[in-house]
Design an enzyme around this catalytic site. Structure first.
Site, short mmCIF file in Angstrom:
data_model
loop_
_atom_site.label_atom_id
_atom_site.label_comp_id
_atom_site.label_asym_id
_atom_site.label_seq_id
_atom_site.Cartn_x
_atom_site.Cartn_y
_atom_site.Cartn_z
N GLU A 108 0.78 -1.23 0.00
CA GLU A 108 0.00 0.00 0.00
C GLU A 108 0.82 1.28 0.00
O GLU A 108 0.38 2.30 -0.51
CB GLU A 108 -0.94 0.00 1.22
CG GLU A 108 -2.02 -1.06 1.18
CD GLU A 108 -2.94 -0.89 -0.01
OE1 GLU A 108 -3.40 0.25 -0.27
OE2 GLU A 108 -3.19 -1.89 -0.71
N SER A 382 -45.84 -36.89 11.31
CA SER A 382 -46.09 -37.47 12.63
C SER A 382 -45.73 -36.53 13.78
O SER A 382 -46.05 -36.84 14.93
CB SER A 382 -45.32 -38.78 12.77
OG SER A 382 -45.82 -39.74 11.86
#
Length: 725
Positions: A108, A382
């Site tokens: 950077e 069920s």
């Protein structure tokens, strides 16, 4: 006239060209413009530099924190979601590995320790490149400039913002040291996938602390600031790897690493965190959507929520939610359900005070925001049977009463058991434990449809229910949220509690704007009924269809599987936590051999082990319920066409059937242990069926239809009833 004074062109010749190109007026004009422009540029640069040097420091920069945003927190303070653009997680520079710092500087801002916060020559180069390209292609921002933008400015790519960025960068350099600038940058830079700061990135991408990162992983993180979403390995792994290798090459060129280290790091495979990106950036996305709806009901607008800087403290159990996210993916994958259509949902809450503990509406929020907890309506199979048995207990039936587990006809309806297996006379509690379909149908026939529907409503089921005997087998559609809430009645002594998600809302200054009151409760069942049903459903886990859900502590529950295994459920509870799990396909296609006792039970177990951990092994504080010992020594496998023929029911016929190998014992509860269950035991064991009859929909049976208050009983045609389990 002398010849020497005659111009060459007068003598018929051509004038000689000047050897000096500057004699050309056009070139002289261009040169003059360039010199003038250069002078102006230099003067401008000098003026800008003098101006920047005269700027005052920024007050209180050391104590500056990121912009205030709204955050959602779990019950133990973990941030599960943030709005707007900030998540702040502080780490000191000395805690950051040296190689990570060097990787960021190499990538950077290689001159970071040598400039005054800005690089005017770099800015000039980027301006020329941008002019030639006709758009912004280079930024040329130093680390200090990036920090100034992060803390004070927007991300718009304009010349005005760039000048402001340089101005603030110069002020920052006057205010704090280079190391402090770097530290603030490392804490605040956005690194994609919801990660702000290197500490967050290490967790999100690799689930590691900073000191555990490898050089290769550090290089990957260092390559993200330029284009976080582009280089995120979750978005494009190959591009992320290419960018990582570029960072490593820059480190090599700057002599931060040697050739051997460079080659080794470049060959290292990228091993990301096993959790999907969405759970790193938003640990409970479906739950957070639910919280948003609750906030809006409380009067907060969406704009206020997103930008108000609120702290929303929720009821979520952070550890249990993470386990739920993991359990869904792990268990679906283990059973080969890796398609996007293969889904699971989980809902968990406290039956005592209503706090929602776990909420997962699907397996991948990034691919589908459809909430299968609250929005989806699917047949319960069920899992609905406990409602039938509860209605029977409320009418005075005993769990030890005997019921015929043999083929039955109700009108034109002939329900059948799973695998056409029948056991003769068995107690009611055993019938629910083994999830007998014919017993549930017989019970419904005896107590009537009306009481079941009425009970269904008061327990919290709001979806349409047909006045139809097939609801005994869960043929009607329900919401997982409501079914789970209904099961909470069994866990809470017969009281229904309303689940909630928000404990309190705090302003940015700590003022409490909302605080949850005591949860709404209503008496639904007699405590003895709740105790009886809990005792029965305990056997489902210890000895019945839900053995895979055994967590080694007092718990009760019920499996549910619809016809052709299109939907599978397990809903169960302890005294302190109720959890419901649904598994199915979004396109309503068949799942093969998946039943409620397989994937749903396994997911339920994974979640409940974590969710119930704070409560120990507490048992239900209920009146004693005695279930008389019973062993059914035989199971008959009967085809439907033979079901209603004249049968010899004496002992001699039973002995003959046993001799022919058509009988098998019901598992003895005393001999079953959770650790003894094998994966193959969870697969459905189907028996050969001689003939499969087409069942007649109950819609064709002439029955008196009634309506309970506030209920729409429009009949839903049912062609095939669920097959149990």
């Amino acid at each position: 006239m002398r010849r020497n004074n005659i111009p060459p062109y007068a003598r018929g010749g051509r004038p000689k060209k000047s050897k000096n190109k500057l004699d050309n007026p056009i070139i002289r004009l261009i040169s003059a413009i360039l010199v003038f422009s250069l002078g102006v540029a230099l003067a401008g640069i000098m003026a800008l530099k003098l101006y920047l040097m005269s700027l005052p420091p920024i007050k209180n920069l050391n104590s500056l924190k990121p912009n205030i945003v709204t955050t959602f927190c779990s019950s133990d303070g973990q941030v599960i979601k943030t709005f707007a653009a900030y998540t702040y997680s502080n780490v000191e520079l000395k805690e950051v590995p040296e190689q990570l710092v060097k990787a960021l500087i190499a990538t950077e801002d290689k001159n970071f320790y040598h400039h005054q916060g800005y690089d005017l020559m770099g800015l000039a180069r980027s301006m020329v490149a941008n002019i030639l390209a006709g758009r912004v292609v280079q930024g040329a921002s130093t680390i200090t400039q990036q920090l100034s933008r992060i803390l004070f400015l927007s991300n718009e790519k304009t010349f005005t913002r760039k000048i402001k960025e340089i101005q603030v960068a110069a002020q920052i350099e006057k205010t704090i040291s280079k190391d402090k600038i770097l530290e603030m940058y490392l804490n605040n830079v956005y690194l994609g996938s919801g990660a702000y700061g290197v500490k967050g990135a290490a967790k999100i991408y690799f689930n590691k602390n900073l000191n555990q990162l490898t050089l290769s992983e550090m290089a990957l993180i260092a390559g993200l600031p330029q284009a976080p979403s582009v280089y995120s390995p979750y978005n494009n792994l190959k591009l992320a790897e290419k960018r990582r290798n570029q960072v490593l090459l820059r480190m090599l060129k700057m002599r931060f690493i040697d050739k051997k280290t460079y080659e080794a790091a470049k060959k290292e495979p990228i091993k990301l965190s096993t959790m999907p990106m969405l759970y790193a950036t938003n640990k409970a996305p479906y739950f957070c959507d639910y919280v948003m709806k609750e906030l809006e009901k409380l009067g907060f607008t969406e704009d206020e929520i997103v930008n108000g800087g609120y702290k929303i403290v929720t009821t979520l159990d952070y550890k249990a939610q993470l386990k739920a996210n993991e359990a869904i993916i792990k268990n679906l994958n283990a059973w080969g359900m890796k398609s996007d259509k293969n889904q699971a949902a989980i809902f968990s809450f406290s039956p005592i005070d209503g706090r929602i503990l776990v909420y997962a509406g699907g397996k991948d929020y990034t691919k589908s925001q459809y909430d299968r907890v609250l929005q989806s309506q699917r047949p319960s199979g069920s899992a609905f049977k406990p409602i039938i048995y509860t209605a029977a207990i409320e009418k005075g039936y005993s769990p030890n009463d005997m019921i015929e587990d043999m083929p039955v006809k109700i009108g034109n309806w002939t329900p059948r058991n799973y695998g056409n297996k029948y056991r003769g006379k068995i107690p009611l509690y055993t019938a629910l434990m083994i999830s007998s379909n014919v017993c549930a149908a017989r019970l419904m026939d005896e107590i009537g449809v009306r009481p079941v529907i009425q009970l269904d409503r008061v327990m919290g089921i709001t979806t349409p229910i047909p006045y139809d005997y097939t609801i005994a087998l869960g043929s009607h559609s329900v919401k997982l949220y409501e079914m789970t809430r209904a099961f909470g009645v069994f866990a809470n002594g017969g009281y229904k509690v309303e689940p909630y998600a928000i404990e309190r809302v705090e302003s940015s200054r700590g003022t409490i704007l909302f605080e949850a009151k005591k949860a709404r409760t209503s008496k639904v069942l007699n405590i003895n009924t709740a105790a009886t049903m809990t005792a029965i459903m305990k056997t489902v886990i210890t000895s019945g269809t839900g053995r895979a859900a055994n967590i080694g502590k007092p718990a009760a529950g019920k499996t549910g599987t619809t016809d052709d295994s299109k939907d599978a459920y397990f809903i169960g509870f302890t005294p302190d936590v109720v959890t419901g799990v649904w598994v199915g396909n979004d396109d309503n296609s068949k799942m093969g051999g998946i039943t409620g006792g397989t994937i749903p039970a396994l997911i339920w177990k994974d979640v409940m082990v974590v969710a119930t951990e704070p409560y120990g092994n507490a048992d239900f504080e209920y009146p004693e319920v005695v279930l008389n010992p019973f062993k059914a020594s035989q199971v008959s496998v009967i085809s439907q066409e033979d079901a209603f023929k004249e049968k010899d029911e004496d002992e001699e016929a039973d002995e003959e059937n046993a001799a022919e190998g058509n009988m098998a014992p019901i598992p003895d509860p005393a001999t079953i242990k959770p650790d003894s269950i094998k994966p193959s035991d969870l697969m459905p064991q189907t028996a050969p069926i001689k003939k499969k009859e087409t069942q007649t929909p109950m819609a064709e049976v002439q029955l008196e239809r009634v309506e309970a208050p506030k209920v729409n009983f429009a009949p839903i045609p049912v062609t095939t009833a669920p097959t149990g389990q």
